[in-house]
Design a protein around this motif. Sequence first.
Motif, PDB file in Angstrom:
ATOM      1  N   VAL A   1      39.826  14.579  97.151  1.00  0.00           N
ATOM      2  CA  VAL A   1      41.229  13.780  97.345  1.00  0.00           C
ATOM      3  C   VAL A   1      42.074  14.455  98.034  1.00  0.00           C
ATOM      4  CG1 VAL A   1      42.681  12.292  96.359  1.00  0.00           C
ATOM      5  CG2 VAL A   1      40.250  12.251  95.479  1.00  0.00           C
ATOM      6  N   GLU A   2      42.483  15.785  97.550  1.00  0.00           N
ATOM      7  CA  GLU A   2      43.596  16.460  98.219  1.00  0.00           C
ATOM      8  C   GLU A   2      43.298  16.755  99.554  1.00  0.00           C
ATOM      9  OE1 GLU A   2      46.297  20.518  97.576  1.00  0.00           O
ATOM     10  OE2 GLU A   2      44.543  20.021  96.240  1.00  0.00           O
TER      11      GLU A   2
ATOM     12  N   TYR B   1      54.219   9.613 101.340  1.00  0.00           N
ATOM     13  CA  TYR B   1      54.022  10.793 100.865  1.00  0.00           C
ATOM     14  C   TYR B   1      55.410  11.415 100.198  1.00  0.00           C
ATOM     15  CZ  TYR B   1      49.602  11.548 103.106  1.00  0.00           C
ATOM     16  OH  TYR B   1      48.232  11.348 103.484  1.00  0.00           O
TER      17      TYR B   1
ATOM     18  N   THR C   1      51.569   3.853 103.609  1.00  0.00           N
ATOM     19  CA  THR C   1      51.258   5.026 102.814  1.00  0.00           C
ATOM     20  C   THR C   1      52.598   5.977 102.752  1.00  0.00           C
ATOM     21  OG1 THR C   1      48.952   5.110 103.625  1.00  0.00           O
ATOM     22  CG2 THR C   1      49.729   7.191 102.846  1.00  0.00           C
TER      23      THR C   1
ATOM     24  N   ARG D   1      50.798  11.034  96.895  1.00  0.00           N
ATOM     25  CA  ARG D   1      50.490  10.093  97.998  1.00  0.00           C
ATOM     26  C   ARG D   1      50.515   8.838  97.341  1.00  0.00           C
ATOM     27  NH1 ARG D   1      44.954   9.890 101.205  1.00  0.00           N
ATOM     28  NH2 ARG D   1      44.153   9.571  99.103  1.00  0.00           N
TER      29      ARG D   1
ATOM     30  N   LEU E   1      48.723  18.496  95.936  1.00  0.00           N
ATOM     31  CA  LEU E   1      48.475  17.110  95.459  1.00  0.00           C
ATOM     32  C   LEU E   1      48.383  16.739  93.813  1.00  0.00           C
ATOM     33  CD1 LEU E   1      48.355  14.037  96.526  1.00  0.00           C
ATOM     34  CD2 LEU E   1      45.768  14.284  96.272  1.00  0.00           C
TER      35      LEU E   1
ATOM     36  N   ALA F   1      43.703  13.551 101.468  1.00  0.00           N
ATOM     37  CA  ALA F   1      45.201  13.160 101.797  1.00  0.00           C
ATOM     38  C   ALA F   1      46.031  14.209 102.615  1.00  0.00           C
ATOM     39  CB  ALA F   1      45.887  13.447 100.598  1.00  0.00           C
TER      40      ALA F   1
ATOM     41  N   ASP G   1      47.522  10.590  93.320  1.00  0.00           N
ATOM     42  CA  ASP G   1      47.344   9.660  94.502  1.00  0.00           C
ATOM     43  C   ASP G   1      47.438   8.256  93.799  1.00  0.00           C
ATOM     44  OD1 ASP G   1      46.326   8.903  96.763  1.00  0.00           O
ATOM     45  OD2 ASP G   1      44.205   8.974  96.497  1.00  0.00           O
TER      46      ASP G   1
ATOM     47  N   ARG H   1      50.012   4.809  98.091  1.00  0.00           N
ATOM     48  CA  ARG H   1      49.348   3.743  99.025  1.00  0.00           C
ATOM     49  C   ARG H   1      49.779   2.319  98.286  1.00  0.00           C
ATOM     50  NH1 ARG H   1      43.405   6.070  99.629  1.00  0.00           N
ATOM     51  NH2 ARG H   1      43.889   6.728  97.671  1.00  0.00           N
TER      52      ARG H   1
END
Length: 182
Positions: free
Chosen positions: A60-61, A77, A75, A109, A174, A64, A177, A111
């Motif tokens: 996932v990192e 950050y 999105t 992150r 990260l 991202a 998320d 979303r």
Amino acid sequence: MSNRRVIVLGLLGLSATTLPGCMTKPLQPVRADGTYCYAYGRAYRQLLTCTTDPIPPSTVEAEAKQFQADPSALTVYVIRRRWNDSDRAVPLVVDDRAPVTTVPRSFVRLRLRPGTHQLSVTWDSRLAGLRVSGGAGDVQYVELNGMQWAWRTDYWFEQVADDDGQVQAARSKLIADVVVLR
């Protein structure tokens, strides 16, 4: 100029160009319980500031850090990477939802559904906030700045340019998320 002086100046120049790379702390490994800690202090007596929840897996990192827009979401950050940030874990709240614990040298992150959202952090009975707005497919970079003084610690948000935000996030870990599309 003597040969000895040339050699000494050459060695000084060489060390001046190689030492800054040694001064950048490497990211810590993920702990067995899935949490991540930022280490600070002397190498022989390091102190840790840790997340409260497990962090996302490295896949996932990696995804991202491609900084791709989500066509159905805004999105954002949120990057915490200031050079003199304090050693505190600071809770980041988005639209009064459950907080995400941030640590130095990390990013989150988000979303979010398109529209306007409120980001906030609290520490020592103080509050800092920022409203972010955007549409589906937009990507924004926000820096959560922290500054530690001898007498107090301050935090504030600052929007940063895309390329600067990407460089800072790429050098960070990260730690969350968050998807909020409802």
